[in-house]
Design a protein around this motif. Structure first.
Motif, mmCIF file in Angstrom:
data_model
loop_
_atom_site.group_PDB
_atom_site.id
_atom_site.type_symbol
_atom_site.label_atom_id
_atom_site.label_comp_id
_atom_site.label_asym_id
_atom_site.label_seq_id
_atom_site.Cartn_x
_atom_site.Cartn_y
_atom_site.Cartn_z
ATOM 1 N N SER A 40 38.304 38.341 36.269
ATOM 2 C CA SER A 40 39.673 38.858 36.190
ATOM 3 C C SER A 40 39.788 39.861 35.049
ATOM 4 O O SER A 40 38.858 40.044 34.253
ATOM 5 C CB SER A 40 40.659 37.701 35.956
ATOM 6 O OG SER A 40 40.501 37.191 34.632
ATOM 7 N N HIS A 41 40.939 40.501 34.970
ATOM 8 C CA HIS A 41 41.218 41.334 33.808
ATOM 9 C C HIS A 41 41.482 40.432 32.604
ATOM 10 O O HIS A 41 41.640 39.211 32.736
ATOM 11 C CB HIS A 41 42.415 42.246 34.075
ATOM 12 C CG HIS A 41 43.686 41.500 34.362
ATOM 13 N ND1 HIS A 41 44.102 41.186 35.639
ATOM 14 C CD2 HIS A 41 44.619 40.979 33.531
ATOM 15 C CE1 HIS A 41 45.241 40.523 35.588
ATOM 16 N NE2 HIS A 41 45.580 40.369 34.322
ATOM 17 N N ALA A 42 41.521 40.981 31.425
ATOM 18 C CA ALA A 42 41.701 40.196 30.202
ATOM 19 C C ALA A 42 43.094 39.586 30.155
ATOM 20 O O ALA A 42 44.093 40.255 30.457
ATOM 21 C CB ALA A 42 41.474 41.081 28.979
ATOM 22 N N LEU A 43 43.159 38.293 29.796
ATOM 23 C CA LEU A 43 44.421 37.556 29.755
ATOM 24 C C LEU A 43 44.733 37.142 28.326
ATOM 25 O O LEU A 43 43.860 36.658 27.601
ATOM 26 C CB LEU A 43 44.329 36.307 30.636
ATOM 27 C CG LEU A 43 43.989 36.530 32.112
ATOM 28 C CD1 LEU A 43 43.754 35.194 32.787
ATOM 29 C CD2 LEU A 43 45.097 37.286 32.801
ATOM 30 N N SER A 44 45.974 37.280 27.942
ATOM 31 C CA SER A 44 46.432 36.836 26.621
ATOM 32 C C SER A 44 47.056 35.453 26.735
ATOM 33 O O SER A 44 47.727 35.142 27.727
ATOM 34 C CB SER A 44 47.447 37.824 26.048
ATOM 35 O OG SER A 44 48.001 37.325 24.840
ATOM 36 N N LEU A 45 46.840 34.623 25.730
ATOM 37 C CA LEU A 45 47.398 33.269 25.705
ATOM 38 C C LEU A 45 48.486 33.120 24.647
ATOM 39 O O LEU A 45 48.813 32.005 24.261
ATOM 40 C CB LEU A 45 46.283 32.247 25.434
ATOM 41 C CG LEU A 45 45.099 32.261 26.392
ATOM 42 C CD1 LEU A 45 44.105 31.169 26.018
ATOM 43 C CD2 LEU A 45 45.563 32.077 27.817
ATOM 44 N N GLU A 46 49.043 34.216 24.190
ATOM 45 C CA GLU A 46 49.969 34.164 23.064
ATOM 46 C C GLU A 46 51.398 33.821 23.478
ATOM 47 O O GLU A 46 52.108 33.137 22.753
ATOM 48 C CB GLU A 46 49.961 35.513 22.320
ATOM 49 C CG GLU A 46 48.604 35.890 21.736
ATOM 50 C CD GLU A 46 48.093 34.829 20.784
ATOM 51 O OE1 GLU A 46 48.865 34.344 19.936
ATOM 52 O OE2 GLU A 46 46.910 34.458 20.893
ATOM 53 N N ALA A 47 51.847 34.288 24.649
ATOM 54 C CA ALA A 47 53.257 34.147 25.043
ATOM 55 C C ALA A 47 53.470 32.809 25.742
ATOM 56 O O ALA A 47 53.346 32.696 26.963
ATOM 57 C CB ALA A 47 53.671 35.301 25.948
ATOM 58 N N THR A 48 53.769 31.767 24.991
ATOM 59 C CA THR A 48 54.020 30.457 25.583
ATOM 60 C C THR A 48 55.348 30.455 26.340
ATOM 61 O O THR A 48 56.272 31.191 26.006
ATOM 62 C CB THR A 48 54.036 29.373 24.506
ATOM 63 O OG1 THR A 48 55.049 29.691 23.537
ATOM 64 C CG2 THR A 48 52.691 29.275 23.816
ATOM 65 N N GLY A 49 55.424 29.607 27.377
ATOM 66 C CA GLY A 49 56.633 29.519 28.177
ATOM 67 C C GLY A 49 56.713 30.559 29.267
ATOM 68 O O GLY A 49 57.759 30.708 29.904
ATOM 69 N N THR A 50 55.632 31.295 29.525
ATOM 70 C CA THR A 50 55.640 32.336 30.550
ATOM 71 C C THR A 50 54.713 31.936 31.694
ATOM 72 O O THR A 50 53.820 31.107 31.535
ATOM 73 C CB THR A 50 55.184 33.687 29.978
ATOM 74 O OG1 THR A 50 53.841 33.557 29.476
ATOM 75 C CG2 THR A 50 56.098 34.120 28.853
ATOM 76 N N HIS A 51 54.938 32.528 32.868
ATOM 77 C CA HIS A 51 54.051 32.318 34.001
ATOM 78 C C HIS A 51 54.004 33.594 34.823
ATOM 79 O O HIS A 51 54.892 34.449 34.734
ATOM 80 C CB HIS A 51 54.494 31.131 34.863
ATOM 81 C CG HIS A 51 55.894 31.215 35.378
ATOM 82 N ND1 HIS A 51 56.234 31.989 36.458
ATOM 83 C CD2 HIS A 51 57.049 30.634 34.954
ATOM 84 C CE1 HIS A 51 57.534 31.878 36.693
ATOM 85 N NE2 HIS A 51 58.046 31.055 35.799
ATOM 86 N N GLY A 52 52.954 33.728 35.621
ATOM 87 C CA GLY A 52 52.798 34.933 36.415
ATOM 88 C C GLY A 52 51.718 34.774 37.462
ATOM 89 O O GLY A 52 51.176 33.687 37.680
ATOM 90 N N LEU A 53 51.370 35.890 38.115
ATOM 91 C CA LEU A 53 50.414 35.925 39.212
ATOM 92 C C LEU A 53 49.141 36.616 38.750
ATOM 93 O O LEU A 53 49.187 37.640 38.065
ATOM 94 C CB LEU A 53 51.010 36.657 40.415
ATOM 95 C CG LEU A 53 50.067 36.986 41.577
ATOM 96 C CD1 LEU A 53 49.575 35.713 42.245
ATOM 97 C CD2 LEU A 53 50.750 37.900 42.581
ATOM 98 N N LEU A 54 47.991 36.048 39.133
ATOM 99 C CA LEU A 54 46.691 36.649 38.830
ATOM 100 C C LEU A 54 45.933 36.850 40.135
ATOM 101 O O LEU A 54 45.791 35.918 40.930
ATOM 102 C CB LEU A 54 45.880 35.752 37.895
ATOM 103 C CG LEU A 54 44.454 36.220 37.600
ATOM 104 C CD1 LEU A 54 44.469 37.532 36.819
ATOM 105 C CD2 LEU A 54 43.666 35.162 36.854
ATOM 106 N N GLU A 55 45.444 38.061 40.365
ATOM 107 C CA GLU A 55 44.649 38.382 41.548
ATOM 108 C C GLU A 55 43.175 38.431 41.156
ATOM 109 O O GLU A 55 42.791 39.151 40.234
ATOM 110 C CB GLU A 55 45.075 39.735 42.117
ATOM 111 C CG GLU A 55 46.499 39.771 42.642
ATOM 112 C CD GLU A 55 46.557 39.492 44.132
ATOM 113 O OE1 GLU A 55 45.480 39.283 44.741
ATOM 114 O OE2 GLU A 55 47.670 39.496 44.684
ATOM 115 N N LEU A 56 42.346 37.674 41.873
ATOM 116 C CA LEU A 56 40.897 37.739 41.706
ATOM 117 C C LEU A 56 40.306 38.381 42.952
ATOM 118 O O LEU A 56 40.467 37.859 44.057
ATOM 119 C CB LEU A 56 40.299 36.349 41.497
ATOM 120 C CG LEU A 56 40.681 35.612 40.212
ATOM 121 C CD1 LEU A 56 39.953 34.277 40.135
ATOM 122 C CD2 LEU A 56 40.365 36.448 38.987
#
Length: 368
Positions: free
Chosen positions: A163-179
């Protein structure tokens, strides 16, 4: 500090014993400067020590050893050096800290479950390197995400590219990841897969609240609440499709990039098999990317009867639950009463949500 009994030896806070008991030191230096039982002799505690006893030797000493380890620096290799008796003496908090220090999180479970997880960590020898391709046979192993700010991670599933690079800093968020499917130098399409994943970044529970936790789940989950089996596939795909038994649920991932992301379904008897999908009457194209409810009419295989089916798309964080239930015909959103003396054929006109209507229904005279 002097001790009159080995059992009273003080263990600093944050340390655990690797050995269950004290053992007499038998290294080379000790053997050269002590008798066969490990004793050294002297006139008093401040004079020189001798290997042999003599009449004026009033005191003696013997060297004992017991290994210890710091909880905050615990690794799987150190944990493997602990014997069962030492593990049994660890408290619940010490077991939890050992597991976390070794790179795993723990669940809220009893102490016997924690000891089992401790044993699992000890059994881990090595983990696959990041450069090695991940296969379905690969054993899961713990990873430690980056602990410094502004660092990122990448994810991969069997048959997909990184995948592309993911950040783990923003807690409380969610989203979609395409592989995307992995690119091979030789065509091995059977091993290539695409994935759509839902990601959530939250704070870890309990005493690990300062840790950021990444939760990865399927983006689309199909739920069959019908009394019969449900077939499903990408609309327009040449693939046979998949079978979902009554009461079951299964993840769904779009695989063909050339097709518009629309779903087709069909109905089968409860005991149907996947080979029966070839002779099914597949539905029209169904959009399932937005939250909402729709009602469709599905024709049973080899039958003239139809079933009203409700499709409810629900959002649960980053995951979309697509729930299929049967609707009683009397609760259909629309009803047509044929009061004429001739059979009436009904078909829905094409629209943006229903581009290719398939079901044509006949209403006999004086029926509904």
């Amino acid at each position: 500090r002097r001790y009159g009994d080995l059992q009273n030896v003080w263990l600093p806070t944050g340390w655990v014993w690797l050995d269950a008991t004290w053992q007499r030191a038998v290294d080379r230096d000790t053997a050269a400067n002590a008798d066969h039982q490990g004793w050294q002799y002297a006139t008093n505690w401040s004079t020189g020590w001798q290997k042999e006893a003599w009449p004026m030797a009033f005191v003696r000493r013997r060297l004992w050893s017991r290994r210890r380890a710091r909880l905050s620096s615990m690794t799987a290799s150190i944990m493997r050096q602990m014997n069962d008796a030492a593990i049994r003496k660890l408290s619940r908090d010490e077991l939890q800290q050992c597991i976390v220090s070794a790179g795993l999180t723990y669940q809220d479970c009893d102490i016997e479950e924690l000891r089992r997880r401790f044993a699992e960590v000890c059994a881990v020898e090595t983990c696959p390197q990041a450069s090695e391709p991940i296969t379905a046979e690969a054993e899961p192993c713990p990873i430690m995400p980056p602990v410094q700010a502004n660092r990122k991670i990448e994810l991969q599933l069997p048959g997909s590219s990184w995948s592309h690079a993911l950040s783990l800093e923003a807690t409380g968020t969610h989203g979609l990841l395409e592989l995307l499917p992995v690119e091979y130098h030789q065509p091995v399409a059977a091993l290539r897969r695409a994935y759509q994943l839902g990601l959530s970044v939250t704070s870890a529970p309990g005493q690990f609240g300062r840790s950021k936790m990444l939760v990865v789940d399927h983006r689309i989950l199909l739920v069959n609440r019908l009394q019969r089996s449900l077939g499903y596939k990408e609309h327009g795909s040449r693939r046979v499709g998949e079978l979902l038994p009554p009461g079951a649920r299964a993840p769904f991932h779009w695989q063909e990039r050339r097709l518009e992301r629309l779903l087709s379904v069909c109905l089968l008897d409860a005991g149907a098999r996947a080979v029966d999908l070839d002779r099914c009457d597949w539905s029209n194209a169904l959009p399932i990317d937005d939250v909402g409810e729709m009602n469709i009419v599905c024709r049973l295989s080899d039958q003239r009867s139809v079933i009203f089916m409700s499709i409810d798309v629900q959002s649960d964080g980053p995951t979309m639950h697509v729930v299929f239930t049967e609707q009683p015909s009397e609760l259909a959103p629309y009803r047509v009463d044929n009061m004429t003396s001739a059979p009436l054929l009904i078909s829905q006109s094409p629209c943006s949500a229903l581009q290719q209507p398939r079901v044509i229904q006949e209403v006999l005279p004086l029926e509904r």
